[in-house]
Design a protein around this motif. Structure first.
Motif, PDB file in Angstrom:
ATOM      1  N   PRO A   1      -5.225   5.450   0.139  1.00 22.79           N
ATOM      2  CA  PRO A   1      -4.235   4.979  -1.102  1.00 22.79           C
ATOM      3  C   PRO A   1      -4.415   4.072  -2.220  1.00 22.79           C
ATOM      4  O   PRO A   1      -5.956   3.777  -2.795  1.00 22.79           O
ATOM      5  CB  PRO A   1      -4.792   3.435   0.923  1.00 22.79           C
TER       6      PRO A   1
ATOM      7  N   TYR B   1      -2.693   0.248  -4.655  1.00 19.64           N
ATOM      8  CA  TYR B   1      -1.523  -0.376  -4.142  1.00 19.64           C
ATOM      9  C   TYR B   1      -0.979  -0.957  -4.828  1.00 19.64           C
ATOM     10  O   TYR B   1      -1.656  -1.601  -6.305  1.00 19.64           O
ATOM     11  CB  TYR B   1      -3.061  -2.049  -3.065  1.00 19.64           C
TER      12      TYR B   1
ATOM     13  N   ARG C   1       1.215  -1.184   0.112  1.00 21.34           N
ATOM     14  CA  ARG C   1      -0.139   0.300  -0.119  1.00 21.34           C
ATOM     15  C   ARG C   1       0.914   1.450   0.579  1.00 21.34           C
ATOM     16  O   ARG C   1       1.574   1.354   0.506  1.00 21.34           O
ATOM     17  CB  ARG C   1      -0.626  -0.176   1.401  1.00 21.34           C
TER      18      ARG C   1
ATOM     19  N   PHE D   1       0.629   5.657  -0.896  1.00 19.00           N
ATOM     20  CA  PHE D   1      -0.757   6.208  -0.640  1.00 19.00           C
ATOM     21  C   PHE D   1      -0.676   8.308  -1.461  1.00 19.00           C
ATOM     22  O   PHE D   1       0.847   8.668  -2.383  1.00 19.00           O
ATOM     23  CB  PHE D   1      -0.363   7.120   0.796  1.00 19.00           C
TER      24      PHE D   1
END
Lengths: 266, 266
Positions: free
Chosen positions: A213, A215, A204, A206
């Motif tokens: 978030p 991924y 994760r 940001f």
């Protein structure tokens, strides 16, 4: 009319990959297989790893001539590897290729990796249309990997397949090559696909502005049958080149037999 | 500690598709299978037809909560159908699902279509991780197709599979449903994948400004064994629902045996 020397055509080999037309793997492959036929390259204009057998239905495709040493003709195409084979067969080529070759992939397509592989998606597309097809992969993800050994092995396999084109026991091969010098390779094994899965770790991060978030798909390969002596993964670990004959028939015949015996849905 | 009623969890069913979370097919599916467990939807935020088993390696993924009648929780995700299963299993869900369901797809996934299918890519991803998985497809490409019959059939099949979860003879099913009212369906047949190919017609258009040609992938399905009585395509033509048990092992065992007998690469 008697066939004259002029009308005898060299075999036509269609080449693609999933790392994109500028990748080292496809360049080294074409250089190595040059002696075995006329080479036409139709490959993605950008990396398409993990694209499996995807085809582009929601966007048009473009292709254009591309410079490519050692190839007779080359085109870069905006689509997936399977798109490249389709547009080559049905739009670009003026005759049916004798062989489709995909690779040399940067990274393994052994075990479960075959189902995610754009390299093998392209090879299987050739096979669907009845053209013998081979995907080659080197067990190194490095963009600057040493392909000397893999290219030598690929050329030997292409030569052998070309000699028997009229009577092949397979339609599609998935060839994986350990990242070793030629003289350290143990030999070639015909092998089945080992069972495995990727245990994913979605890392994760940001977004710098809105802090939402996102991924990254990363993971670790997990061998589900490490004790089996006859899987592709096992042979590769031992230093063998593996050759997996591949089918596009996804039917689980064992399960089908059991379901019929048990009278499911009768 | 004795298990109390409080600790007994309902089965968890993970649902995805390839037409996107807003498609009619997935909405009708979830409504129909609601009685059989807790439903969590993790589906693409936009159509992903033809994406096969593609995974997203070159871009991050996002997901966010989405409103979805009849589901316990729902998330839309920027990735492919297979990505949705991966991020659900390894990031979103707090327990392992008992069943993965993908669909109901708008259009057939019989015969060779399975290899291009995002619906089946997602189902096969569930199976790779050892979770029984089913892909459902209705033989109509219309975005507003009548799913009443397909949803009824899907619910019946889910019910039957849920009853035998501990002892299933298969790990993955590809279910195709003719576009007919329930009372006109002939029954259910366990069937193998028929051989076929798409003969492509790349329709050429021209860019309005720079006049460069671009191509739309369109084609016509060609049955390569129209006389065979036991293929999925044949049964579907006759009005049966077809159930194909599916494997992710691409090995062509017939070819492997022949290659070993012939001593290829010995």
């Amino acid at each position: 009319m008697e066939e004259t020397e002029n009308t005898v055509q060299r075999p036509l080999i269609l080449v693609t990959n999933d790392d994109g037309i500028f990748a080292k793997g496809i360049r080294e492959l074409v250089k190595a297989i040059r002696p075995y036929g006329d080479i036409v390259v139709v490959a993605p204009d950008k990396p398409q790893s993990g694209k499996s057998h995807a085809v582009t239905l929601d966007m048009p495709l473009w292709y254009m001539v591309s410079k490519f040493d050692d190839a007779d003709r080359a085109y870069k195409c905006t689509g997936s590897p399977a798109d490249c084979i389709k547009i080559a067969l049905f739009r670009i080529l003026d005759r049916r290729p004798d062989l489709v070759i995909s690779g040399i992939n940067h990274g393994s397509n052994a075990s479960i990796n075959i189902v995610y592989s754009g390299t093998m998606g392209a090879a299987m597309e050739g096979a669907i249309h009845g053209i013998p097809s081979i995907g080659f992969s080197l067990l190194s993800f490095s963009s600057d990997a040493d392909f000397e050994s893999a290219a030598t092995v690929s050329a030997r396999i292409v030569e052998k397949v070309m000699q028997r084109l009229d009577n092949l026991p397979f339609m599609c091969l998935n060839v994986n090559i350990p990242n070793l010098p030629v003289d350290e390779l143990k030999g070639v094994k015909v092998a089945r696909q080992g069972r495995g899965e990727w245990i994913e770790d979605f890392v994760r991060h940001f977004h710098p502005s809105n802090k939402r978030p996102y991924y990254w798909l990363t993971g670790e390969y997990h061998d589900l049958e490490p004790e089996s002596p006859d899987t592709d993964s096992r042979y590769l670990d031992e230093g063998y080149v593996t050759v997996q004959p591949v089918t596009v028939d996804c039917t689980d015949y064992g399960a089908m037999r059991k379901m019929k015996e048990e009278g499911w849905w009768d």
